[in-house]
Design an enzyme around this catalytic site. Structure first.
Site, PDB file in Angstrom:
ATOM      1  N   SER A 262      58.494  20.975 101.528  1.00  0.00           N
ATOM      2  CA  SER A 262      57.389  21.015 100.576  1.00  0.00           C
ATOM      3  C   SER A 262      57.608  20.007  99.448  1.00  0.00           C
ATOM      4  O   SER A 262      57.741  18.814  99.691  1.00  0.00           O
ATOM      5  CB  SER A 262      57.231  22.458 100.073  1.00  0.00           C
ATOM      6  OG  SER A 262      56.016  22.662  99.418  1.00  0.00           O
TER       7      SER A 262
ATOM      8  N   ASP B 253      50.615  26.189 108.735  1.00  0.00           N
ATOM      9  CA  ASP B 253      50.744  26.108 107.282  1.00  0.00           C
ATOM     10  C   ASP B 253      49.359  26.125 106.642  1.00  0.00           C
ATOM     11  O   ASP B 253      48.503  25.300 106.964  1.00  0.00           O
ATOM     12  CB  ASP B 253      51.487  24.817 106.900  1.00  0.00           C
ATOM     13  CG  ASP B 253      51.938  24.783 105.448  1.00  0.00           C
ATOM     14  OD1 ASP B 253      51.348  25.501 104.613  1.00  0.00           O
ATOM     15  OD2 ASP B 253      52.881  24.024 105.149  1.00  0.00           O
TER      16      ASP B 253
ATOM     17  N   HIS C 218      54.008  28.036 106.051  1.00  0.00           N
ATOM     18  CA  HIS C 218      54.632  27.101 105.112  1.00  0.00           C
ATOM     19  C   HIS C 218      56.143  27.310 105.034  1.00  0.00           C
ATOM     20  O   HIS C 218      56.892  26.358 104.802  1.00  0.00           O
ATOM     21  CB  HIS C 218      54.000  27.257 103.720  1.00  0.00           C
ATOM     22  CG  HIS C 218      54.415  26.199 102.753  1.00  0.00           C
ATOM     23  ND1 HIS C 218      54.111  24.861 102.922  1.00  0.00           N
ATOM     24  CD2 HIS C 218      55.136  26.266 101.595  1.00  0.00           C
ATOM     25  CE1 HIS C 218      54.612  24.154 101.932  1.00  0.00           C
ATOM     26  NE2 HIS C 218      55.244  24.979 101.112  1.00  0.00           N
TER      27      HIS C 218
END
Length: 257
Positions: free
Chosen positions: A78, A207, A235
């Site tokens: 991320s 995600d 995610h």
């Protein structure tokens, strides 16, 4: 033996790799999971951290501590894609391959904030549901502080994870910042540093935060050596699909080390 260095995302800490670390170690590899500044058990407070470089300092110090000639396999999740980019620019010769796990993938042409700006532009404020975003009102280096809300965690970040993993997150998450304001002011990442390191992207197809479409847009914007996919990862792939993620990492380690 490969030395894996694992870098968490926004508001998280080294704790989020608790399933992946022992799997890689049982395969005979060395694993370091980093707590970035004001994250996990790092003692700094987010209000004391002003720039992406400040935030990345624990990872920078780890790279500086490595013995001469050692190369690592970096993985960033991320927001951790930015921490990877920063150290790739500083220590390109010390990195065998950098793995972007549903992560921000900046380029060498635009402002470092470009891909983050694009994500924010595509997703209106309501996208973050009950998360709380506020300015820290620093007169010199202002930044946005983010606290993920329970509904956002449950429906957009941890939706395929176990109830135990969600509970762990709710206990362990700390306020964080994407340092978007600072990234807007930084010069582009260099082709000689960041651009010279092998890059692999792992797409997480379920995600709902950094969606598959956006992951593929970033890959189209700045090419990588290889794209891998995890079909049923949300995610938090390190929790929802740890075995599949480890298979990807071991495959990458065999190819690039």
């Amino acid at each position: 033996m490969v030395h894996f260095v694992l870098v968490h995302g926004l508001c998280h800490g080294a704790w989020c790799w608790y399933k992946v670390k022992p799997l890689l170690e049982s395969a005979g590899h060395r694993v370091t999971a980093v707590n970035l500044a004001a994250s996990g058990i790092n003692m700094a407070k987010i209000h004391e951290i002003h720039t992406m470089s400040d935030y990345t300092q624990p990872l920078i110090e780890l790279m500086e501590s490595l013995p001469p000639g050692e190369k690592v396999t970096l993985m960033g999740h991320s927001l951790g894609g930015y921490n990877l980019a920063l150290v790739m620019d500083m220590f390109p010769q010390m990195i065998s391959v950098a793995v972007f796990l549903t992560a921000f993938l900046p380029d060498c042409t635009h402002s470092p904030s470009y891909v983050m700006d694009e994500l924010m532009e595509r997703n209106p404020a309501g996208f973050w549901l009950d998360s709380h975003l506020s300015s820290d009102l620093d007169p010199v280096k202002p930044k946005t502080i983010t606290i993920f809300g329970s509904k956002c965690l449950t429906t957009k970040i941890y939706q395929l994870c176990s109830a135990q993993d969600l509970a762990l997150a709710k206990m362990m998450l700390r306020p964080g910042s994407s340092f978007q304001e600072d990234l807007k002011k930084r010069k582009e990442f260099s082709k000689e540093g960041y651009g010279s390191v092998n890059r692999v992207y792992i797409v997480c197809k379920k995600d709902l935060l950094i969606t598959e479409d956006f992951q593929r847009w970033m890959i189209g914007n700045y090419s990588v050596k290889e794209v891998m996919e995890i079909e049923d990862a949300d995610h938090m792939a390190m929790m929802s699909s740890p075995d599949e993620l480890c298979r990807c990492l071991l495959d990458i380690a065999n190819k690039y080390n």
